[in-house]
Design a protein around this motif. Structure first.
Motif, PDB file in Angstrom:
ATOM      1  N   ASP A 250      19.110 -68.513  39.876  1.00 23.34           N
ATOM      2  CA  ASP A 250      18.897 -67.289  41.111  1.00 23.34           C
ATOM      3  C   ASP A 250      19.378 -65.802  39.945  1.00 23.34           C
ATOM      4  O   ASP A 250      19.255 -65.079  40.757  1.00 23.34           O
ATOM      5  CB  ASP A 250      20.372 -67.913  41.683  1.00 23.34           C
ATOM      6  CG  ASP A 250      19.756 -68.970  42.950  1.00 23.34           C
ATOM      7  OD1 ASP A 250      17.827 -69.400  42.374  1.00 23.34           O
ATOM      8  OD2 ASP A 250      20.094 -70.079  43.291  1.00 23.34           O
ATOM      9  N   ILE A 253      17.131 -63.948  38.394  1.00 20.89           N
ATOM     10  CA  ILE A 253      15.964 -64.021  39.231  1.00 20.89           C
ATOM     11  C   ILE A 253      16.352 -62.533  39.645  1.00 20.89           C
ATOM     12  O   ILE A 253      15.531 -61.501  40.335  1.00 20.89           O
ATOM     13  CB  ILE A 253      15.685 -64.798  40.562  1.00 20.89           C
ATOM     14  CG1 ILE A 253      14.495 -65.893  39.112  1.00 20.89           C
ATOM     15  CG2 ILE A 253      14.499 -64.158  40.869  1.00 20.89           C
ATOM     16  CD1 ILE A 253      14.335 -66.867  39.966  1.00 20.89           C
ATOM     17  N   PRO A 281      10.492 -65.117  32.564  1.00 25.56           N
ATOM     18  CA  PRO A 281      10.303 -64.926  33.574  1.00 25.56           C
ATOM     19  C   PRO A 281       8.712 -64.858  33.594  1.00 25.56           C
ATOM     20  O   PRO A 281       8.467 -64.301  32.298  1.00 25.56           O
ATOM     21  CB  PRO A 281      11.145 -64.156  34.193  1.00 25.56           C
ATOM     22  CG  PRO A 281      11.783 -63.827  32.535  1.00 25.56           C
ATOM     23  CD  PRO A 281      11.946 -64.954  32.186  1.00 25.56           C
ATOM     24  N   HIS A 289       3.914 -63.976  45.961  1.00 24.18           N
ATOM     25  CA  HIS A 289       4.175 -65.248  46.258  1.00 24.18           C
ATOM     26  C   HIS A 289       4.057 -65.854  47.317  1.00 24.18           C
ATOM     27  O   HIS A 289       3.819 -66.704  47.990  1.00 24.18           O
ATOM     28  CB  HIS A 289       5.486 -64.728  45.598  1.00 24.18           C
ATOM     29  CG  HIS A 289       6.711 -63.913  44.819  1.00 24.18           C
ATOM     30  ND1 HIS A 289       6.137 -62.464  44.407  1.00 24.18           N
ATOM     31  CD2 HIS A 289       6.606 -64.909  44.385  1.00 24.18           C
ATOM     32  CE1 HIS A 289       6.950 -62.589  43.195  1.00 24.18           C
ATOM     33  NE2 HIS A 289       6.752 -63.870  42.828  1.00 24.18           N
ATOM     34  N   ARG A 307       9.311 -65.110  47.516  1.00 23.64           N
ATOM     35  CA  ARG A 307       9.719 -65.355  46.690  1.00 23.64           C
ATOM     36  C   ARG A 307      10.767 -66.266  46.455  1.00 23.64           C
ATOM     37  O   ARG A 307      11.239 -66.704  45.292  1.00 23.64           O
ATOM     38  CB  ARG A 307      10.115 -63.742  45.813  1.00 23.64           C
ATOM     39  CG  ARG A 307      10.346 -63.881  44.959  1.00 23.64           C
ATOM     40  CD  ARG A 307      11.893 -62.562  44.901  1.00 23.64           C
ATOM     41  NE  ARG A 307      10.451 -61.549  44.895  1.00 23.64           N
ATOM     42  CZ  ARG A 307      10.684 -60.607  44.991  1.00 23.64           C
ATOM     43  NH1 ARG A 307      11.465 -60.582  46.348  1.00 23.64           N
ATOM     44  NH2 ARG A 307      10.048 -59.379  46.106  1.00 23.64           N
ATOM     45  N   SER A 311      10.844 -69.924  43.937  1.00 23.32           N
ATOM     46  CA  SER A 311      12.163 -70.012  43.512  1.00 23.32           C
ATOM     47  C   SER A 311      12.944 -71.488  42.914  1.00 23.32           C
ATOM     48  O   SER A 311      12.736 -71.973  42.022  1.00 23.32           O
ATOM     49  CB  SER A 311      13.279 -68.685  43.014  1.00 23.32           C
ATOM     50  OG  SER A 311      14.162 -68.870  43.346  1.00 23.32           O
TER      51      SER A 311
END
Length: 411
Positions: A250, A253, A281, A289, A307, A311
């Protein structure tokens, strides 16, 4: 000679037909021209009106014109910010029958400016920094797509204001080459060329008195290379995380999002011991997304919600025994995605009291739960789990502002 307008869109030749192709571009009458700021170019370039469109017309030889037209089309297909190619006009001749150079026609990018126009008033160093950031992002995007620019410079770029930042667009692909993948040497050549070109262009501005006195042209040329390096490393490095440290993914990202990139998908694979997750990535276009989430799960969410949900879905899939990317015997992503909706998304949302579900839609609730879990994990430095995060979220929930409490009840 026979005039020929080559275009992929059948409307464009008709749109362009009335322009004075029998006149050298530098002598086109004012009635056809549009007064817009132009950058420095080795070729004659003019802005003209074609129907309701404003187009940029550039004179150059036939082979480079056709080559640049095709390169711009390729870049457009892969989502690189650049000017939109419309047509190439060949077979031009003047009234005496003497041949004239072909032209490449691109659509004018509304709201964009060449860099010299942006320095008509002295630009503050902080604003210049954002300008260089935008160019570094463009160069990274080009290299990720396999495009070696060959002449990266401020002159070959258009800039458009994007809220408090800038967006950079490629305007000249004449020296570019498209490859499946760039070598480190090709990237280094582009970066070194950018550093030299930008330093030289800023020196010209300095000589004309248009550069802020605190700006060092050499330092700024070096800075854009450093910014490029940071972006490239963050986007391409492979990271290995323990399975119980999902909040590390997380965090990665979030860093990518802060740098201005979205993550199309995560190539996640477990190690031989089954205790690590490898994360690489990929970069995508805007709105990806939202479309991807709808295709995989049937959930319709806003882009930022999508998004975040995707994830979590990708991270969850990596923990499933039957997840085997590329293995025909493994579960397909669509199968796993619907299982995630059934076993994770819906039960989690339904664990939230109806009082809250009346205030927010399901995607927003799950998004907030994931954000809350990330916050708790960051504090605890280990994965606290979604159930614990949900309990804590519910215990500490406060109603949103009245004007935001209009969403339909979640399912």
């Amino acid at each position: 000679m026979v005039l020929q307008i080559s275009a992929t869109n059948p409307e464009h030749p008709t749109l362009l037909f009335d322009l004075p192709w029998d006149t050298p571009l530098e002598h086109w009458p004012e009635e056809h021209l549009v007064s817009l700021p132009r950058g420095i170019s080795r070729h004659v370039v003019r802005y003209a009106r074609a129907g309701d469109e404003v187009v940029a017309v550039k004179e150059l030889a036939a082979r480079p014109a056709l080559r640049e037209y095709e390169l711009l089309r390729v870049l457009d297909r892969v989502g690189i910010p650049g000017v939109d190619p419309l047509a190439v006009v060949t077979g031009r001749a003047d009234s005496a029958g003497e041949p004239l150079e072909p032209v490449l026609i691109t659509r004018h990018l509304k709201g964009s400016l060449p860099y010299r126009s942006m320095f008509e008033t002295t630009m503050r160093p902080s604003t210049m920094g954002r300008l260089m950031d935008a160019l570094a992002v463009l160069l990274v995007r080009l290299h990720l797509a396999g495009f070696a620019w060959g002449d990266c410079s401020l002159s070959n770029t258009l800039f458009r204001r994007d809220a408090g930042a800038f967006a950079a667009y490629l305007v000249d692909a004449e020296t570019g080459e498209m490859h499946e993948r760039l070598s480190d040497g090709q990237r280094t050549y582009d970066i070194d060329l950018a550093r030299v070109n930008i330093a030289g262009e800023l020196m010209d501005l300095e000589a004309s008195g248009a550069l802020h006195p605190s700006v060092d042209p050499i330092e700024f040329g070096t800075t854009i290379c450093a910014r490029y390096g940071e972006l490239w490393t963050e986007l391409t490095r492979q990271s290995v995380y323990p399975v119980d440290k999902r909040h590390y993914i997380d965090r990665r990202i979030r860093r990518l999002n802060d740098l201005g990139f979205d993550v199309a998908e995560m190539q996640i694979s477990q190690g031989n011991e089954g205790d690590t997750v490898t994360f690489v990535p990929k970069v995508v276009d805007a709105g990806h997304h939202q479309r991807q989430l709808l295709r995989l799960t049937g959930l319709d969410a806003e882009e930022n919600q999508a998004r975040r949900l995707l994830s979590d879905l990708e991270s969850w899939m990596a923990t499933q025994d039957d997840y085997a990317p590329g293995d025909p015997l493994g579960a397909r992503p669509e199968v796993l995605a619907h299982r995630w909706v059934r076993e994770v998304f819906r039960p989690t949302v339904r664990a939230v009291p109806l009082e809250i579900r009346k205030q927010l839609d399901a995607a927003q609730i799950f998004h907030e739960l994931l954000e809350h879990r990330w916050f708790l994990c960051d504090q605890a430095q280990h994965d606290v789990g979604l159930e614990t995060a949900t309990d804590d979220y519910v215990a500490n929930w406060r109603p949103p502002a009245a004007e935001q409490s209009t969403a339909a009840p979640a399912g």
